[in-house]
Structures are given as C-alpha cells and as structure tokens.
Design a protein around this motif. Structure first.
Motif, mmCIF file in Angstrom:
data_model
loop_
_atom_site.group_PDB
_atom_site.id
_atom_site.type_symbol
_atom_site.label_atom_id
_atom_site.label_comp_id
_atom_site.label_asym_id
_atom_site.label_seq_id
_atom_site.Cartn_x
_atom_site.Cartn_y
_atom_site.Cartn_z
ATOM 1 N N ARG A 33 -13.237 36.078 -8.613
ATOM 2 C CA ARG A 33 -13.967 37.213 -8.050
ATOM 3 C C ARG A 33 -15.339 36.779 -7.526
ATOM 4 N NH1 ARG A 33 -11.983 42.294 -9.104
ATOM 5 N NH2 ARG A 33 -10.286 42.417 -10.623
ATOM 6 N N LEU A 34 -15.944 35.807 -8.203
ATOM 7 C CA LEU A 34 -17.286 35.366 -7.828
ATOM 8 C C LEU A 34 -17.266 34.356 -6.692
ATOM 9 C CD1 LEU A 34 -18.703 35.023 -11.454
ATOM 10 C CD2 LEU A 34 -19.237 36.840 -9.798
ATOM 11 N N GLY A 35 -16.102 33.758 -6.434
ATOM 12 C CA GLY A 35 -15.957 32.856 -5.303
ATOM 13 C C GLY A 35 -16.712 31.548 -5.441
ATOM 14 N N GLN A 36 -16.898 31.090 -6.675
ATOM 15 C CA GLN A 36 -17.690 29.878 -6.887
ATOM 16 C C GLN A 36 -16.956 28.856 -7.748
ATOM 17 O OE1 GLN A 36 -20.810 28.728 -5.849
ATOM 18 N NE2 GLN A 36 -20.526 30.405 -4.395
ATOM 19 N N GLU A 37 -17.174 27.584 -7.423
ATOM 20 C CA GLU A 37 -16.850 26.499 -8.339
ATOM 21 C C GLU A 37 -18.141 26.152 -9.068
ATOM 22 O OE1 GLU A 37 -14.056 24.871 -9.080
ATOM 23 O OE2 GLU A 37 -12.803 26.070 -7.734
ATOM 24 N N PHE A 38 -18.184 26.397 -10.363
ATOM 25 C CA PHE A 38 -19.401 26.147 -11.124
ATOM 26 C C PHE A 38 -19.451 24.679 -11.562
ATOM 27 C CE2 PHE A 38 -18.774 30.673 -11.318
ATOM 28 C CZ PHE A 38 -20.059 31.172 -11.158
ATOM 29 N N ASP A 39 -20.663 24.158 -11.670
ATOM 30 C CA ASP A 39 -20.844 22.754 -12.032
ATOM 31 C C ASP A 39 -20.581 22.502 -13.504
ATOM 32 O OD1 ASP A 39 -22.029 21.629 -9.414
ATOM 33 O OD2 ASP A 39 -23.223 23.431 -9.787
ATOM 34 N N LEU A 40 -20.691 23.542 -14.316
ATOM 35 C CA LEU A 40 -20.448 23.438 -15.752
ATOM 36 C C LEU A 40 -20.062 24.812 -16.267
ATOM 37 C CD1 LEU A 40 -20.673 21.893 -18.508
ATOM 38 C CD2 LEU A 40 -23.088 22.583 -18.536
ATOM 39 N N LEU B 115 -26.957 21.921 -22.767
ATOM 40 C CA LEU B 115 -28.131 21.063 -22.592
ATOM 41 C C LEU B 115 -27.785 19.597 -22.799
ATOM 42 C CD1 LEU B 115 -30.894 23.231 -24.286
ATOM 43 C CD2 LEU B 115 -30.602 22.762 -21.846
ATOM 44 N N ALA B 116 -26.898 19.310 -23.748
ATOM 45 C CA ALA B 116 -26.476 17.922 -23.952
ATOM 46 C C ALA B 116 -25.715 17.404 -22.734
ATOM 47 C CB ALA B 116 -25.615 17.815 -25.211
ATOM 48 N N THR B 117 -24.859 18.240 -22.174
ATOM 49 C CA THR B 117 -24.092 17.837 -20.994
ATOM 50 C C THR B 117 -25.013 17.610 -19.801
ATOM 51 O OG1 THR B 117 -22.205 19.127 -21.792
ATOM 52 C CG2 THR B 117 -22.183 18.465 -19.484
ATOM 53 N N LEU B 118 -25.963 18.505 -19.610
ATOM 54 C CA LEU B 118 -26.900 18.369 -18.489
ATOM 55 C C LEU B 118 -27.811 17.158 -18.686
ATOM 56 C CD1 LEU B 118 -27.771 22.140 -18.003
ATOM 57 C CD2 LEU B 118 -26.424 20.710 -16.455
ATOM 58 N N ALA B 119 -28.217 16.895 -19.921
ATOM 59 C CA ALA B 119 -29.048 15.718 -20.188
ATOM 60 C C ALA B 119 -28.300 14.446 -19.828
ATOM 61 C CB ALA B 119 -29.480 15.697 -21.652
ATOM 62 N N ALA B 120 -26.986 14.416 -20.118
ATOM 63 C CA ALA B 120 -26.180 13.247 -19.756
ATOM 64 C C ALA B 120 -26.075 13.082 -18.247
ATOM 65 C CB ALA B 120 -24.782 13.371 -20.376
ATOM 66 N N MET B 121 -26.297 14.165 -17.506
ATOM 67 C CA MET B 121 -26.304 14.123 -16.042
ATOM 68 C C MET B 121 -27.694 13.800 -15.499
ATOM 69 S SD MET B 121 -23.968 17.588 -15.601
ATOM 70 C CE MET B 121 -24.270 17.782 -13.845
ATOM 71 N N GLY B 122 -28.651 13.598 -16.413
ATOM 72 C CA GLY B 122 -30.006 13.259 -15.998
ATOM 73 C C GLY B 122 -30.903 14.453 -15.751
ATOM 74 N N ILE B 123 -30.504 15.643 -16.239
ATOM 75 C CA ILE B 123 -31.284 16.862 -16.012
ATOM 76 C C ILE B 123 -31.931 17.298 -17.324
ATOM 77 C CG2 ILE B 123 -31.200 19.260 -15.251
ATOM 78 C CD1 ILE B 123 -28.615 18.443 -13.691
ATOM 79 N N PRO B 124 -33.261 17.240 -17.430
ATOM 80 C CA PRO B 124 -33.940 17.608 -18.670
ATOM 81 C C PRO B 124 -34.004 19.118 -18.861
ATOM 82 C CG PRO B 124 -35.556 17.049 -16.999
ATOM 83 C CD PRO B 124 -34.202 16.777 -16.388
ATOM 84 N N LYS B 125 -34.261 19.515 -20.097
ATOM 85 C CA LYS B 125 -34.324 20.943 -20.433
ATOM 86 C C LYS B 125 -35.354 21.694 -19.593
ATOM 87 C CE LYS B 125 -35.868 21.924 -24.577
ATOM 88 N NZ LYS B 125 -35.857 22.093 -26.051
ATOM 89 N N GLY B 126 -36.449 21.047 -19.260
ATOM 90 C CA GLY B 126 -37.496 21.699 -18.494
ATOM 91 C C GLY B 126 -37.095 22.065 -17.079
ATOM 92 N N LYS B 127 -35.981 21.547 -16.608
ATOM 93 C CA LYS B 127 -35.492 21.857 -15.259
ATOM 94 C C LYS B 127 -34.347 22.869 -15.286
ATOM 95 C CE LYS B 127 -38.205 19.331 -12.731
ATOM 96 N NZ LYS B 127 -39.105 19.944 -11.714
ATOM 97 N N VAL B 128 -34.118 23.477 -16.445
ATOM 98 C CA VAL B 128 -33.018 24.431 -16.621
ATOM 99 C C VAL B 128 -33.605 25.830 -16.799
ATOM 100 C CG1 VAL B 128 -31.051 25.094 -18.059
ATOM 101 C CG2 VAL B 128 -31.582 22.659 -17.700
ATOM 102 N N LEU B 129 -33.124 26.792 -16.024
ATOM 103 C CA LEU B 129 -33.555 28.184 -16.130
ATOM 104 C C LEU B 129 -32.362 29.028 -16.562
ATOM 105 C CD1 LEU B 129 -35.732 30.374 -15.673
ATOM 106 C CD2 LEU B 129 -34.919 30.531 -13.293
ATOM 107 N N HIS B 130 -32.452 29.622 -17.748
ATOM 108 C CA HIS B 130 -31.351 30.470 -18.209
ATOM 109 C C HIS B 130 -31.527 31.866 -17.627
ATOM 110 C CE1 HIS B 130 -27.863 31.526 -20.411
ATOM 111 N NE2 HIS B 130 -28.478 32.477 -21.082
ATOM 112 N N THR B 131 -30.472 32.358 -16.986
ATOM 113 C CA THR B 131 -30.523 33.580 -16.178
ATOM 114 C C THR B 131 -29.492 34.560 -16.721
ATOM 115 O OG1 THR B 131 -31.104 32.187 -14.288
ATOM 116 C CG2 THR B 131 -30.412 34.449 -13.819
#
Length: 240
Positions: A134-141, A162-178
């Motif tokens: 319904r949302l028409g998206q492939e989500f990254d995680l 957060l552990a998965t994103l950190a393994a992708m090189g993305i720190p917590k400070g770059k994550v916005l929970h919406t």
C-alpha cells in the motif's frame, strides 16, 4: 533540530503511515453490528489500546495476527459481547485491509530520495508485507515484533535497528525516529538516546485513540500534523 542533519528515518508504521484507527474500526464493524455494541468510536479505540498493550506485555512472542484476535476476545469479554471464533479470526487478519494515510506514499517517495528508510513495527512480517504494498516502498530495513520477540515500548526493536545501522556505518546521531505514538515510540526512543519527530495524526482531537497515553512525560524534538507537513518542512530547510 534540522531535518537535513539526518541520514536515516526510522518509522513506526501503524498510526503513522497506515491509518490503523480507521482500519480497526472497519474491522470491528461486523462484531459491533451483530452484538449491538453501543460504545462510541473513541471509547472503543481506548478499550482496544488498553487490551492490546496489556496482551503485548504479557505475551511478547505471540504473532500479531493472533494477538489481534486475542484482543477482540478480551474486548468482547469486557463489553459483555464475546465475539464468535470467526469474528476474532477475521479481526486478526485485518491488517491487510487497513488503509494508508492519503499522504503516506507520496511523502515516503520524496523522503526516500534524501534518507534511508526503516520500519520498526509491532506486527508480523506477513501483515506488514500487505502494508508495504500500500505504501509503495522498498524499505532499507524492516524490524518487526516477529523478528525480535517483543513489542514496543520494549527496546529490542530499537536495539536491533541501531546495531544494524551501525554496521552500515550510520551512527545513532544520524537517525531520526519518526512516529505517532508517544507510548509505543517516543518514550523508548528517548530511552535509547534518539532524536524523535512526532507525526501528530490526532492533532486537534481529544484522547489518545488506539494508543495508550505515555507513562512518563516525553517531548519529541520536532512535530508536524502529517507526513506531508514534514516533507514541506524538509523542503524549506533544503531550500535555505
């Protein structure tokens, strides 16, 4: 807080992207009609929020489709109108019919040009697959309750994401929970040290609908009444 400072948006799905309150009420309609349930919509949504969250806490490994069925059974017991087995089963399978908010698909398409998009959801994989279409998206995680064996506001969704994103090189400070739910999402997001953005889909309405009120005061870092409004905020920032 600037929206353009982030690389990943982690979304709650139901209540934020999918109009679960409309979906819940539509799925309850056959039971309400047969049993002559006189409770108003807001009272019924509040009852749902109390029962659903209780069962999530008591039975954290229960598949969400089964949890929904059990929720209707207990709602029926509390209201004096026990559902039939087929009514409970149909309610458990109803996520596939819950509609997306009118702005969700277009807004997600825009946001995906600027962010990685992740889902942290209290459903099972099969139920979410219907909503993703319904949302028409492939989500990254995608992290579901089925994956982690617990339901938000427990922290496991956030820990895994957060552990998965950190393994992708993305720190917590770059994550916005919406998210829409203060109870399910903003309280645990703050416990995890995340920046959070409130999509206040119930702005201007009384009560908290299908979600319980938060157990402690919580202040999201930003807010908008819809995902479309969030997109406009991003556009204005980007233009500057």
């Amino acid at each position: 807080m600037r929206l353009t400072d982030f690389e990943v948006l982690t979304f709650d799905c139901y209540g934020t992207l999918i109009d679960w309150e409309s979906g819940i009420l539509a799925a309850l309609a056959p039971w309400r009609k047969r049993a002559g349930i006189a409770l108003g919509n807001e009272v019924l949504l509040t009852l749902f929020s109390e029962v659903e969250s209780k069962i999530e806490a008591e039975r954290p490994t229960l598949l969400y489709s089964d949890l929904l069925a059990a929720t209707l059974v207990e709602m029926g017991e509390r209201s004096g109108a026990r559902p039939t087995e087929s009514e409970a089963r149909a309610f458990g399978q109803s996520v596939k019919d819950w509609p997306a908010f009118p702005d969700s698909a277009e807004a997600l398409a825009y946001l995906h040009r600027h962010y990685k998009l992740a889902i942290l959801s209290n459903v099972d994989r099969a139920s979410f697959a219907h909503s993703a279409r319904r949302l028409g998206q492939e989500f990254d995680l995608v992290v579901t309750a089925e994956d982690v064996g617990s339901y938000k506001p427990a922290l496991k969704h956030f820990e895994v994401a957060l552990a998965t994103l950190a393994a992708m090189g993305i720190p917590k400070g770059k994550v916005l929970h919406t998210a829409q739910s203060l109870f399910h999402d903003h309280v645990p997001a703050k416990q995890m040290g995340l920046t959070s953005f409130w999509i206040d889909r119930r702005a201007g309405r009384t009560g908290t609908g299908a979600t319980k009120p938060p157990p402690v005061p919580v202040k999201p870092d930003g807010t908008a009444p819809s995902l479309a409004a969030m997109v406009e905020m991003h556009r204005r920032e980007a233009d500057r």
